[in-house]
Design an enzyme around this catalytic site. Structure first.
Site, short mmCIF file in Angstrom:
data_model
loop_
_atom_site.label_atom_id
_atom_site.label_comp_id
_atom_site.label_asym_id
_atom_site.label_seq_id
_atom_site.Cartn_x
_atom_site.Cartn_y
_atom_site.Cartn_z
CB CYS A 83 -11.01 2.31 8.86
SG CYS A 83 -9.61 1.38 9.25
CB THR A 84 -12.66 -3.06 9.49
OG1 THR A 84 -11.16 -3.18 9.18
CG2 THR A 84 -13.45 -3.19 8.10
CD GLU A 85 -7.91 -2.23 11.24
OE1 GLU A 85 -7.97 -3.32 10.78
OE2 GLU A 85 -8.40 -1.18 10.52
CB THR A 99 -9.77 -4.27 4.95
OG1 THR A 99 -9.30 -2.90 4.82
CG2 THR A 99 -9.44 -5.27 3.66
CG ASN A 100 -14.35 0.07 4.98
OD1 ASN A 100 -15.42 0.29 4.57
ND2 ASN A 100 -14.20 -0.14 6.14
CB THR A 101 -8.11 0.24 2.62
OG1 THR A 101 -8.11 1.22 3.35
CG2 THR A 101 -7.06 0.75 1.55
CD GLN A 114 -2.74 -1.08 2.51
OE1 GLN A 114 -2.42 -0.67 3.44
NE2 GLN A 114 -4.08 -1.52 2.35
#
Length: 231
Positions: free
Chosen positions: A197-199, A83-85, A52
């Site tokens: 964002c999943t976090e 994950t969104n990204t 990334q």
């Protein structure tokens, strides 16, 4: 019950939340001994983060497609990219397999529309906030108006994700920073906020926002439960 294929490890902190939500959801439906049928492919996030950072999206696509094919070969009936990204390559992943991919933006957008909201603040990695793959889907396929933080606030949101949340660090000062950023989005007209964002759900909760928040992790996992139990 269909077998849920999870492309995870990005980071494992949020993948653990997916596993918890899926199993709790099935247990709530069927009783204390019931659990979800899952198959997890978990990446070493250090390798993903390096690609990334270098902007090697073709390399990342190769990894994601390989994971999807492995899960399909293992018997998965559906796929979730946890994950969104990495939904940046969702179309390539879907094209590579015959089983359905549940796009994380879709159940989130459907819930937002059902609640009657139109203008939405978006928090996530810099990739999610700045690139068109996510905002464009929300706008073009769901008719939502998306507001992202300013340059300085985007940098803060991104830094906290990669330096703290993916490492399991949940710091009060960072929660305060996110609260202030959310407040500025509301001042600009956001009627609700997507935790894209999943976090972020590890850090931000409903009491941290003046407007409703929509947690993509929970909504994505719950959509998988519905598909797993349908038909």
């Amino acid at each position: 019950m269909k077998l849920i294929g999870l492309i995870g490890g990005m980071s494992w902190e949020s993948s653990a939340e997916y596993y918890r939500i899926l199993n709790q959801g099935v247990r709530d439906r069927f009783g204390p001994t019931a659990s979800a049928r899952c198959l997890l492919w978990s990446f070493n996030f250090a390798e993903i983060e390096e690609l990334q950072r270098r902007g090697d999206w073709p390399g990342l696509t190769t990894h994601m497609v390989d994971a999807a094919r492995r899960l399909e070969a293992g018997g998965a009936d559906m796929l979730l990219i946890c994950t969104n990204t990495m939904h940046r390559m969702a179309d390539d992943v879907q094209a590579a397999v015959a089983i359905p991919l549940i796009h994380i933006a879709d159940p989130t957008a459907e819930r937002i529309k059902a609640a009657g909201f139109k203008t939405i603040g978006l928090l996530g990695t810099a990739f999610t906030m700045e690139h068109a793959f996510y905002k464009g889907r929300l706008a073009d396929q769901h008719g939502l108006d998306v507001i992202v933080p300013n340059d300085e606030d985007r940098a803060t949101v991104h830094r906290i994700i990669y330096e703290e949340l993916v490492a399991g660090k949940v710091l009060p000062g960072s929660r305060d920073a996110y609260r202030a950023i959310i407040a500025r989005l509301v001042q600009r007209g956001a009627e609700a906020v997507i935790l894209g964002c999943t976090e972020i759900m590890l850090l931000v909760h409903s009491e941290d926002s003046q407007v409703p928040i929509f947690d993509t992790t929970a909504l994505h996992a719950k959509a998988a439960i519905e598909m797993a139990l349908a038909g």
